[in-house]
Enzyme design. Structure first.
Site, mmCIF file in Angstrom:
data_model
loop_
_atom_site.group_PDB
_atom_site.id
_atom_site.type_symbol
_atom_site.label_atom_id
_atom_site.label_comp_id
_atom_site.label_asym_id
_atom_site.label_seq_id
_atom_site.Cartn_x
_atom_site.Cartn_y
_atom_site.Cartn_z
ATOM 1 N N ASP A 250 18.618 -55.695 -40.583
ATOM 2 C CA ASP A 250 19.200 -54.688 -39.689
ATOM 3 C C ASP A 250 19.801 -55.360 -38.462
ATOM 4 O O ASP A 250 19.092 -56.037 -37.706
ATOM 5 C CB ASP A 250 18.125 -53.684 -39.252
ATOM 6 C CG ASP A 250 17.695 -52.769 -40.384
ATOM 7 O OD1 ASP A 250 18.289 -52.835 -41.475
ATOM 8 O OD2 ASP A 250 16.755 -51.972 -40.163
ATOM 9 N N LYS B 256 15.276 -49.340 -46.536
ATOM 10 C CA LYS B 256 14.359 -48.209 -46.696
ATOM 11 C C LYS B 256 13.133 -48.576 -47.534
ATOM 12 O O LYS B 256 11.997 -48.252 -47.194
ATOM 13 C CB LYS B 256 15.077 -47.012 -47.325
ATOM 14 C CG LYS B 256 16.111 -46.416 -46.399
ATOM 15 C CD LYS B 256 16.674 -45.127 -46.950
ATOM 16 C CE LYS B 256 17.917 -44.722 -46.167
ATOM 17 N NZ LYS B 256 17.752 -44.696 -44.717
ATOM 18 N N GLY C 17 11.746 -41.899 -41.157
ATOM 19 C CA GLY C 17 11.599 -41.326 -42.499
ATOM 20 C C GLY C 17 10.886 -42.281 -43.450
ATOM 21 O O GLY C 17 10.129 -41.854 -44.325
ATOM 22 N N ASP C 18 11.126 -43.567 -43.262
ATOM 23 C CA ASP C 18 10.454 -44.559 -44.112
ATOM 24 C C ASP C 18 8.955 -44.582 -43.812
ATOM 25 O O ASP C 18 8.128 -44.676 -44.729
ATOM 26 C CB ASP C 18 11.053 -45.948 -43.884
ATOM 27 C CG ASP C 18 12.548 -45.964 -44.157
ATOM 28 O OD1 ASP C 18 13.000 -45.143 -44.978
ATOM 29 O OD2 ASP C 18 13.255 -46.773 -43.540
HETATM 30 O O1 RIB Z 1 15.751 -45.953 -42.976
HETATM 31 C C1 RIB Z 1 16.124 -46.981 -42.093
HETATM 32 C C2 RIB Z 1 16.747 -48.098 -42.861
HETATM 33 O O2 RIB Z 1 17.945 -47.646 -43.435
HETATM 34 C C3 RIB Z 1 17.128 -49.287 -42.021
HETATM 35 O O3 RIB Z 1 16.092 -50.244 -41.912
HETATM 36 C C4 RIB Z 1 18.362 -49.810 -42.702
HETATM 37 O O4 RIB Z 1 18.185 -51.047 -43.321
HETATM 38 C C5 RIB Z 1 18.773 -48.749 -43.701
HETATM 39 O O5 RIB Z 1 18.455 -49.125 -44.968
#
Ligand code: RIB
Length: 298
Positions: free
Chosen positions: A10, A37, A237-238
């Site tokens: 990121d 994610k 969300g992750d």
């Molecule tokens: O959900 C966040 C993620 O979405 C980030 O870490 C980025 O890499 C994208 O995949």
């Protein structure tokens, strides 16, 4: 539990406000974080104490080696993480002062995760109960294959349909739980359509609004988000998905998993980057105890 999904680097720019198309906003700060994610979800579950096997793909490059190392450092089993002939995925992320973001992804290696790689990875896993958590920053063929094998082996599938794309009915039918955000739920045809397609439960994440649980013929369950000082919502969300899957894998009822996931999603927004402030088990338990005491106390 098994997490199947993307790995990205990121590249994060924190800016006073998000630019409009064609506009330049100055005054940003830059940072590089581990992301993706799938990998974020794996780390969220691992921080809570889950034994996580991660299935994904990185490039044969410095970024890929660093991403792999970071997952290993979290105690995640990465033998099914393939090294492929494409650059490691990259996400360009803008975050504003309210913690809202814009994200664009160059999928790179993630796009080379295929059904064969999933077969190889899953064949190495022992029999027995398991939860498989999958998201959609990898090819649909890989996710579909994971769903088929999960069904054959009696594993429970949690699908985070992010980013949203049309899904085959067989994949929806295979889901014990599908976890879209509000926009993704709409893009997939709405709650009723998702339940009619055979998903056992639909959990909708609502950002600052918490989340809701929908099951055919049952009352909707809603949980508010915790009050935290938001720095960056990237990866919330992750955190939610990793925590929900961890709770289900731990034998919790889905209502308790929802409560935990909402809490963990909120806690994850306290710092910059998708993983910096993912909740530990202790932090999560403390917040859950506080929420219960406030509910009990009226
Ligand atoms: O959900 C966040 C993620 O979405 C980030 O870490 C980025 O890499 C994208 O995949």
């Amino acid at each position: 539990m098994v997490v199947l999904g993307s790995v990205n680097v990121d590249l994060v720019m924190t800016v006073p406000r998000l630019p409009s198309p064609g506009e330049t906003v100055v005054g940003g700060r830059f940072a590089r974080h581990a992301g993706g994610k799938g990998a974020n979800q794996a780390v969220a579950a691992a921080r809570l104490g889950a034994h996580v096997v991660f299935v994904g793909a990185v490039g044969d490059d410095e970024e890929g080696r660093r991403c792999r190392h970071e997952l290993v450092a979290e105690g995640i089993e990465v033998s099914p993480l393939a090294t492929v002939a494409a650059p490691t995925g990259v996400a360009a992320i803008l975050v504003d002062e309210a913690g809202e973001n814009l994200i664009a992804v160059a999928s790179g290696a993630n796009d080379l995760l295929d059904a064969t790689a999933v077969d190889v990875a899953f064949a190495a896993l022992p029999d027995g109960p398991a939860v498989v958590l999958a998201s959609l920053e990898v090819p649909l063929a890989a996710v579909e294959r994971a769903a088929q094998v999960a069904q054959q082996r009696g594993w429970r599938l949690v699908l985070n349909p992010a980013p949203a794309r049309p899904l085959p009915p067989t994949l929806l039918e295979a889901c014990e739980v599908i976890v879209p955000n509000a926009g993704e739920a709409e893009a997939l045809g709405g709650l009723e359509a998702l339940m009619a397609a055979g998903a056992g439960a639909v959990v909708v994440t609502l950002g600052a609004g918490g989340a809701s649980l929908h099951r055919p013929g049952m009352e909707t369950v809603r949980r508010p988000a915790p009050a935290v000082e938001v720095i960056d919502t990237t990866g919330a969300g992750d955190a939610f998905n990793g925590t929900l899957a961890w709770a289900l894998a731990s034998g919790w009822p889905i209502e308790a998993g929802l409560e935990a996931a909402v809490a963990a999603g909120g806690l994850s927004t306290r710092g910059s980057g998708a993983r910096a402030r993912l909740a530990t088990r202790g932090e999560l338990e403390e917040l859950l105890a506080d929420r219960v005491s406030r509910v009990d106390g009226g």
